[in-house]
Design an enzyme around this catalytic site. Structure first.
Site, PDB file in Angstrom:
ATOM      1  N   HIS A   1       0.959  -1.211   0.159  1.00  0.00           N
ATOM      2  CA  HIS A   1      -0.020   0.143  -0.090  1.00  0.00           C
ATOM      3  C   HIS A   1       0.835   1.165  -0.025  1.00  0.00           C
ATOM      4  O   HIS A   1       1.656   1.645   0.860  1.00  0.00           O
ATOM      5  CB  HIS A   1      -0.916   0.026   1.360  1.00  0.00           C
ATOM      6  CG  HIS A   1      -1.717   1.269   1.373  1.00  0.00           C
ATOM      7  ND1 HIS A   1      -3.038   1.006   1.264  1.00  0.00           N
ATOM      8  CD2 HIS A   1      -1.480   2.481   1.699  1.00  0.00           C
ATOM      9  CE1 HIS A   1      -3.624   2.475   1.428  1.00  0.00           C
ATOM     10  NE2 HIS A   1      -2.472   3.236   1.641  1.00  0.00           N
TER      11      HIS A   1
ATOM     12  N   GLU B   1      -4.222   7.000  -2.921  1.00  0.00           N
ATOM     13  CA  GLU B   1      -3.765   5.423  -2.474  1.00  0.00           C
ATOM     14  C   GLU B   1      -3.627   4.661  -3.729  1.00  0.00           C
ATOM     15  O   GLU B   1      -4.462   4.683  -4.568  1.00  0.00           O
ATOM     16  CB  GLU B   1      -4.783   4.793  -1.303  1.00  0.00           C
ATOM     17  CG  GLU B   1      -4.777   5.658   0.116  1.00  0.00           C
ATOM     18  CD  GLU B   1      -5.747   4.948   0.796  1.00  0.00           C
ATOM     19  OE1 GLU B   1      -5.616   5.177   2.079  1.00  0.00           O
ATOM     20  OE2 GLU B   1      -6.587   4.103   0.550  1.00  0.00           O
TER      21      GLU B   1
ATOM     22  N   ARG C   1      -9.353  14.431   2.471  1.00  0.00           N
ATOM     23  CA  ARG C   1      -9.413  14.783   3.933  1.00  0.00           C
ATOM     24  C   ARG C   1      -7.899  14.701   4.388  1.00  0.00           C
ATOM     25  O   ARG C   1      -7.044  13.900   3.733  1.00  0.00           O
ATOM     26  CB  ARG C   1     -10.421  13.847   4.773  1.00  0.00           C
ATOM     27  CG  ARG C   1      -9.780  12.422   4.824  1.00  0.00           C
ATOM     28  CD  ARG C   1     -10.549  11.556   5.674  1.00  0.00           C
ATOM     29  NE  ARG C   1     -10.383  10.220   5.314  1.00  0.00           N
ATOM     30  CZ  ARG C   1      -9.507   9.446   5.802  1.00  0.00           C
ATOM     31  NH1 ARG C   1      -8.604   9.980   6.264  1.00  0.00           N
ATOM     32  NH2 ARG C   1      -9.606   8.069   5.319  1.00  0.00           N
TER      33      ARG C   1
ATOM     34  N   VAL D   1      -4.814   9.923   8.816  1.00  0.00           N
ATOM     35  CA  VAL D   1      -4.546   9.708  10.307  1.00  0.00           C
ATOM     36  C   VAL D   1      -2.806   9.891  10.365  1.00  0.00           C
ATOM     37  O   VAL D   1      -2.248  10.349  11.142  1.00  0.00           O
ATOM     38  CB  VAL D   1      -4.746   8.390  10.766  1.00  0.00           C
ATOM     39  CG1 VAL D   1      -4.091   7.790  11.826  1.00  0.00           C
ATOM     40  CG2 VAL D   1      -6.381   8.156  10.563  1.00  0.00           C
TER      41      VAL D   1
HETATM   42  P1  ADP Z   1      -6.529   6.980   6.885  1.00  0.00           P
HETATM   43  O1  ADP Z   1      -6.977   6.738   5.515  1.00  0.00           O
HETATM   44  O2  ADP Z   1      -6.343   8.397   7.112  1.00  0.00           O
HETATM   45  O3  ADP Z   1      -5.515   6.017   7.148  1.00  0.00           O
HETATM   46  P2  ADP Z   1      -8.565   5.208   7.948  1.00  0.00           P
HETATM   47  O4  ADP Z   1      -8.944   4.573   6.892  1.00  0.00           O
HETATM   48  O5  ADP Z   1      -7.733   4.539   9.137  1.00  0.00           O
HETATM   49  O6  ADP Z   1      -7.930   6.652   7.588  1.00  0.00           O
HETATM   50  O7  ADP Z   1      -9.899   6.147   8.770  1.00  0.00           O
HETATM   51  C1  ADP Z   1      -9.516   6.893   9.576  1.00  0.00           C
HETATM   52  C2  ADP Z   1     -10.818   7.165  10.585  1.00  0.00           C
HETATM   53  O8  ADP Z   1     -11.845   7.462   9.562  1.00  0.00           O
HETATM   54  C3  ADP Z   1     -11.428   5.946  11.171  1.00  0.00           C
HETATM   55  O9  ADP Z   1     -11.812   6.289  12.427  1.00  0.00           O
HETATM   56  C4  ADP Z   1     -12.268   5.465  10.351  1.00  0.00           C
HETATM   57  O10 ADP Z   1     -13.208   4.505  11.068  1.00  0.00           O
HETATM   58  C5  ADP Z   1     -12.932   6.590   9.716  1.00  0.00           C
HETATM   59  N1  ADP Z   1     -13.389   6.716   8.264  1.00  0.00           N
HETATM   60  C6  ADP Z   1     -12.675   6.719   7.191  1.00  0.00           C
HETATM   61  N2  ADP Z   1     -13.482   6.535   6.102  1.00  0.00           N
HETATM   62  C7  ADP Z   1     -14.542   6.866   6.630  1.00  0.00           C
HETATM   63  C8  ADP Z   1     -15.881   7.033   5.994  1.00  0.00           C
HETATM   64  N3  ADP Z   1     -16.150   6.815   4.652  1.00  0.00           N
HETATM   65  N4  ADP Z   1     -17.169   7.244   6.690  1.00  0.00           N
HETATM   66  C9  ADP Z   1     -16.939   6.878   7.913  1.00  0.00           C
HETATM   67  N5  ADP Z   1     -15.916   6.737   8.495  1.00  0.00           N
HETATM   68  C10 ADP Z   1     -14.609   6.861   8.022  1.00  0.00           C
HETATM   69  P1  ADP Z   2     -10.762   1.729   3.018  1.00  0.00           P
HETATM   70  O1  ADP Z   2     -11.467   2.859   2.390  1.00  0.00           O
HETATM   71  O2  ADP Z   2     -11.282   1.023   3.796  1.00  0.00           O
HETATM   72  O3  ADP Z   2      -9.175   2.722   3.190  1.00  0.00           O
HETATM   73  P2  ADP Z   2      -9.266   0.835   0.457  1.00  0.00           P
HETATM   74  O4  ADP Z   2      -9.725   0.803  -0.805  1.00  0.00           O
HETATM   75  O5  ADP Z   2      -8.263   1.827   0.571  1.00  0.00           O
HETATM   76  O6  ADP Z   2     -10.344   1.084   1.704  1.00  0.00           O
HETATM   77  O7  ADP Z   2      -8.619  -0.639   0.922  1.00  0.00           O
HETATM   78  C1  ADP Z   2      -8.219  -1.015   2.099  1.00  0.00           C
HETATM   79  C2  ADP Z   2      -6.954  -1.914   2.023  1.00  0.00           C
HETATM   80  O8  ADP Z   2      -7.461  -3.078   1.596  1.00  0.00           O
HETATM   81  C3  ADP Z   2      -5.937  -1.531   1.210  1.00  0.00           C
HETATM   82  O9  ADP Z   2      -4.903  -0.841   1.698  1.00  0.00           O
HETATM   83  C4  ADP Z   2      -5.291  -2.974   0.791  1.00  0.00           C
HETATM   84  O10 ADP Z   2      -4.462  -3.440   1.918  1.00  0.00           O
HETATM   85  C5  ADP Z   2      -6.498  -3.789   0.695  1.00  0.00           C
HETATM   86  N1  ADP Z   2      -7.016  -3.523  -1.070  1.00  0.00           N
HETATM   87  C6  ADP Z   2      -7.764  -3.057  -1.505  1.00  0.00           C
HETATM   88  N2  ADP Z   2      -8.119  -3.475  -2.791  1.00  0.00           N
HETATM   89  C7  ADP Z   2      -7.204  -4.343  -3.051  1.00  0.00           C
HETATM   90  C8  ADP Z   2      -7.238  -5.073  -4.138  1.00  0.00           C
HETATM   91  N3  ADP Z   2      -7.932  -4.923  -5.182  1.00  0.00           N
HETATM   92  N4  ADP Z   2      -6.273  -5.996  -3.927  1.00  0.00           N
HETATM   93  C9  ADP Z   2      -5.589  -6.397  -3.040  1.00  0.00           C
HETATM   94  N5  ADP Z   2      -5.818  -5.641  -1.747  1.00  0.00           N
HETATM   95  C10 ADP Z   2      -6.546  -4.708  -1.953  1.00  0.00           C
HETATM   96 MG    MG Z   3      -7.969   3.420   2.088  1.00  0.00          MG
END
Ligand code: ADP
Ligand code: ADP
Ligand code: MG
Length: 462
Positions: free
Chosen positions: A208, A275, A292, A295
């Site tokens: 990632h 990402e 946004r 973290v």
């Molecule tokens: P980052 O991408 O900054 O690493 P995370 O995926 O860990 O962030 O999410 C950060 C915080 O925001 C967490 O508390 C997560 O539950 C919340 N969060 C992230 N995306 C959403 C969303 N689409 N709706 C509600 N809460 C979200």
């Molecule tokens: P979120 O909105 O919850 O952060 P992401 O789309 O960023 O969701 O995906 C979260 C994580 O899931 C990624 O950081 C990666 O580790 C895994 N992931 C997402 N898409 C794929 C994919 N097509 N193949 C493998 N792993 C994935």
């Molecule tokens: Mg993500």
């Protein structure tokens, strides 16, 4: 510049924004639920207003309460932090209509990037590589089965409105798909109020890698380089670092340029993150865009010397970026460990409680972002993140050593945390060599737990 900013969030990110405001001599209005009356952000703000009962839906997500407070206290801007309303396009629009500048992108940019399914299609059109898949929402399990057969198993079902790793399911065969679809969609309804799903081919053992973007209202878009966030549990980041060790200068440049194109494709303004998944063959794919502050923004601040929250506020106030792409330089290496109140021995169940004693590490190159203090009662209603430990050092190995000693100093009594697990990871040969993919933690969790148990046994035998 703004006179007074409403901070529409809680916890460490509310403090982070508050600190930037104070350094910029901007007044702050904190909001809080009745569960957060004793929180640090409430105590440190210029003014604090209670906006409702503990449940987020009745407080931190209550748009009309937030806008009423913004108006009543004369705030000329609103900072949403991350989570809660930070990626809510309607809230961004409502702030603008109420005469408070939303510190983030426009509602229109949030809409384009925030629907993850639609964003993939947009990125593809903008020449940013995307993972083969549905390239848009899939109506139901039957439609998903058809696309999965075309792209080949395993596939990943993903919630279009998702975040924080929720609403994602890996599917290895057609037999598994219908149940996984319904489960993930139901989870997305519960978490995000939207069960729309899309589908991607599962990229095997990716890293990632994400790029921090800054874009001003005059049309300048730059990136602040990359972060590697491959150490994840259940698709949720645990340890992040900057810069990513695995990128060659050529690949870094190519991905950085793609990230800037991705931001421009949605008309992006303010700070955001693009990402990517980097596959084993070094092919990279767009994963999602977070509209946004993230973290893990602190590791980028440490290696670039740029205060991202300050930049967010400046950009929202209409000021131009004070720098060009070539002015952004990397210095040293930074690592962040997320400390969550969760019990590693009970499958990482969140376990809020009273922090009877808290001691944070300090010293050269250590930064703590946290709202914890001795005696603080951690409410059970919100995210389990209680502290971020960040370190900066001239080299990656020195940063690893610094983080080990910082976690050794860290003391949180009253509830269990995952800090011990992160400390173990920092000794794992794969982590030290910098070869971890997103599969690392699932593959090695048991091994790490066994190390820990054996160490405890030999300690007890002494
Ligand atoms: P980052 O991408 O900054 O690493 P995370 O995926 O860990 O962030 O999410 C950060 C915080 O925001 C967490 O508390 C997560 O539950 C919340 N969060 C992230 N995306 C959403 C969303 N689409 N709706 C509600 N809460 C979200
Ligand atoms: P979120 O909105 O919850 O952060 P992401 O789309 O960023 O969701 O995906 C979260 C994580 O899931 C990624 O950081 C990666 O580790 C895994 N992931 C997402 N898409 C794929 C994919 N097509 N193949 C493998 N792993 C994935
Ligand atoms: Mg993500």
């Amino acid at each position: 510049m703004f006179k007074r900013i409403l901070i529409a969030n809680r916890g460490e990110i509310a403090l982070r924004v508050l600190r930037a405001c104070r350094e910029m001599e901007i007044e702050t209005v904190a909001v809080y639920s009745t569960a957060d009356a004793e929180a640090l952000h409430v105590q440190l703000a210029t003014q604090s207003v209670c906006i409702g009962p503990p449940k987020a839906a009745d407080s931190y997500l209550n748009q009309s309460a937030l806008l009423t407070v913004a108006r009543a206290t004369g705030c000329d801007a609103v900072h949403p932090g991350y989570g809660f309303l930070s990626e809510n396009a309607d809230f961004a629009d409502a702030c603008a209509e109420a005469g408070s500048k939303f510190i983030g992108p426009s509602g229109s940019a949030i809409r384009k990037a925030g629907s993850k399914a639609a964003a993939c299609a947009l990125m593809k059109a903008a020449g940013v590589p995307t993972v083969p898949g549905s390239n848009g929402p899939v109506a139901d399990a039957d439609a998903a089965l058809k696309i999965a057969a075309e792209v080949g198993y395993p596939v990943l079902l993903k919630a279009s409105a998702g975040g924080g790793g929720r609403g994602i399911r890996k599917v290895n065969s057609p037999e598994e798909l219908p149940a996984a679809f319904h489960e993930a969609s139901a989870e997305a309804v519960a978490c995000f109020g939207d069960g729309t799903m899309y589908l991607e081919k599962f990229v095997q053992n990716p890293r990632h890698i994400e790029f921090q973007i800054l874009a001003d209202s005059q049309g300048h878009t730059i990136h602040l380089f990359d972060r590697d966030c491959s150490v994840q549990r259940r698709n949720q980041k645990l340890i992040e670092e900057a810069p990513a060790r695995c990128l060659t200068p050529e690949l870094r440049q190519e991905m950085g340029a793609a990230a800037v194109r991705a931001a421009q494709a949605v008309g992006y303004e303010n700070a955001g993150t693009v990402e990517f998944l980097l596959a084993e063959d070094n092919q990279f794919y767009f994963c999602e865009m977070n509209t946004r502050v993230q973290v893990e923004h602190g590791v980028t601040e440490m290696v670039t010397g740029i205060d991202i929250v300050r930049q967010q506020i400046r950009i929202a106030a209409g000021l131009p970026l004070g720098m060009k792409q070539e002015d952004v330089k990397l210095s040293g290496h930074a690592i962040e460990c997320r400390v969550n109140a969760e019990d590693p021995e009970a499958n990482f169940r969140p376990c809020p409680g009273t922090a009877s004693f808290v001691y944070f590490p300090g010293g050269t190159g250590v930064r703590i972002d946290s709202g914890l203090y001795s005696g603080y009662i951690l409410p059970p209603y919100y995210d389990s993140l209680v502290a971020k430990v960040l370190v900066h050092a001239p080299t990656r190995l020195e940063a690893i050593r610094r983080m080990r000693r910082a976690l050794e100093e860290l003391t949180i009594e009253g509830f269990p945390t995952n800090a011990g697990l992160s400390h173990l990871i920092l000794y794992h040969p794969d982590y030290v060599r910098g070869v971890c993919t997103t599969a690392f933690l699932e593959n090695h969790l048991q091994e790490l737990v066994d190390w820990d148990r054996r160490a405890a046994e030999s300690e007890a035998a002494k």
